[in-house]
Design an enzyme around this catalytic site. Structure first.
Site, short mmCIF file in Angstrom:
data_model
loop_
_atom_site.label_atom_id
_atom_site.label_comp_id
_atom_site.label_asym_id
_atom_site.label_seq_id
_atom_site.Cartn_x
_atom_site.Cartn_y
_atom_site.Cartn_z
N ASN A 50 -35.22 -74.57 -55.89
CA ASN A 50 -34.17 -75.60 -55.89
C ASN A 50 -33.96 -76.16 -54.49
OD1 ASN A 50 -33.94 -74.96 -58.53
ND2 ASN A 50 -32.03 -73.81 -58.33
N VAL A 51 -33.61 -77.44 -54.45
CA VAL A 51 -33.37 -78.09 -53.17
C VAL A 51 -31.87 -78.23 -52.89
CG1 VAL A 51 -35.62 -79.23 -53.10
CG2 VAL A 51 -33.72 -80.39 -54.22
N CYS A 55 -43.13 -86.60 -35.92
CA CYS A 55 -43.16 -85.52 -34.91
C CYS A 55 -42.79 -84.15 -35.49
CB CYS A 55 -42.24 -85.86 -33.74
SG CYS A 55 -40.48 -85.67 -34.09
N CYS A 109 -35.71 -91.11 -35.87
CA CYS A 109 -35.70 -89.66 -35.63
C CYS A 109 -34.89 -89.39 -34.37
CB CYS A 109 -37.15 -89.18 -35.45
SG CYS A 109 -37.26 -87.50 -34.79
N HIS A 139 -39.37 -75.34 -51.84
CA HIS A 139 -39.58 -76.77 -52.09
C HIS A 139 -38.71 -77.66 -51.19
CE1 HIS A 139 -41.33 -76.05 -56.41
NE2 HIS A 139 -42.17 -75.74 -55.45
N LEU A 152 -32.53 -69.66 -70.32
CA LEU A 152 -31.73 -70.06 -71.47
C LEU A 152 -32.41 -69.61 -72.76
CD1 LEU A 152 -29.17 -71.60 -72.20
CD2 LEU A 152 -30.52 -73.71 -72.24
N GLU A 153 -33.70 -69.79 -72.82
CA GLU A 153 -34.48 -69.37 -73.99
C GLU A 153 -35.86 -68.93 -73.53
OE1 GLU A 153 -35.46 -74.02 -75.06
OE2 GLU A 153 -33.70 -73.00 -75.90
#
Ligand code: OAD
Length: 230
Positions: free
Chosen positions: A89-90, A117, A133, A106, A199-200
């Site tokens: 997850n992000v 850079c 940047c 991720h 969940l399943e």
């Protein structure tokens, strides 16, 4: 005492209101992942890609951790050094629940990365292609997200930690995206006990020794209590 390796996916944040990818109404049923989650998509239309992650960043900032995130943080705090938490997850819900250490393989929605850079900084709520940047001043700003076709972060460390585990758990992931999807085979080959918490039952449920099924906010606290009492 078990050395526990936990891999989480979008399902753990579903009850916090953050959508999953592949369920009915999931993000990849509404957005073309080639346009918003690949380096080619970003080159073709950086503003569209920034808008997609700006929207997800806003949703993330509005969301709160749920009982599943909190239970994992409790487990980590009560077993210092005994739990590796790797997430696909992000979002930052594990951190906000109090997890002392999280490996974001991720990337992170709250991160910005200079493609010129390599400098990293905290993303503002809205990012745009022209953002300079702060280190090199070039306009090559991208979300610090691992896109399809790119190599996930910290893989050497992740595989090393997996090799030392005695228990491997996947929570809220469909197991469709490699290399994370391959961790269960790696664990099984090493004789590490495996559990799917989802969940399943997923399409790869037969690869796991055990399954625990239902909403993560119920199954994960139950599983953690069992571990802490053992
Ligand atoms: P998916 O959307 O593929 O799978 C989510 C899983 O969570 C499914 O198996 C659901 O059944 C389960 N789920 C849904 N709600 C749940 C709940 N309340 N409790 C427990 N489980 C629940 O998401 P991921 O497997 O995380 O990568 O996806 C992997 C990667 O694909 C993501 O990190 C992302 C995506 O493309 C990139 O963007 C690089």
């Amino acid at each position: 005492m078990d050395s526990i390796f936990i891999l989480t996916g979008a399902g753990i944040s579903a009850e916090s209101g953050l959508g999953t990818f592949r369920d009915k109404d999931g993000l990849w049923t509404r957005y073309d992942l080639r346009r918003v989650a690949t380096p080619e998509g970003f080159r073709a239309d950086p503003a569209l890609v920034h808008d997609f992650y700006n929207m997800r960043r806003r949703n993330c900032l509005e969301a709160a951790p749920n009982a599943a995130h909190e239970a994992l943080a409790r487990l980590q705090r009560q077993r210092p050094g005994g739990v590796t938490l790797v997430t696909q997850n992000v979002d930052d819900l594990h951190e906000r629940a109090g997890s002392p250490e999280v490996i974001h393989m991720h990337g992170e929605l709250l991160g910005a990365l200079c493609a010129a850079c390599g400098h990293r900084w905290r993303a503002p709520e809205r990012m745009a292609p022209d953002d300079p940047c702060p280190a090199c001043a070039r306009s090559a700003t991208r979300p610090d997200i691992v896109w399809f076709g790119e190599i996930p972060y910290r893989m050497d460390e992740i595989l090393e930690r997996l090799s030392r585990a005695t228990l491997f758990a996947v929570i809220g992931s469909s197991g469709e995206v490699y290399p994370a999807a391959g961790f269960v085979e790696e664990a099984a080959a090493r004789g590490i006990a495996t559990i799917e918490i989802n969940l399943e039952p997923g399409s790869r449920k037969d690869l796991f020794d055990r399954g625990l099924y239902g909403p993560a906010s119920e199954t994960v606290p139950r599983w953690v209590e069992g571990l802490l009492q053992a």
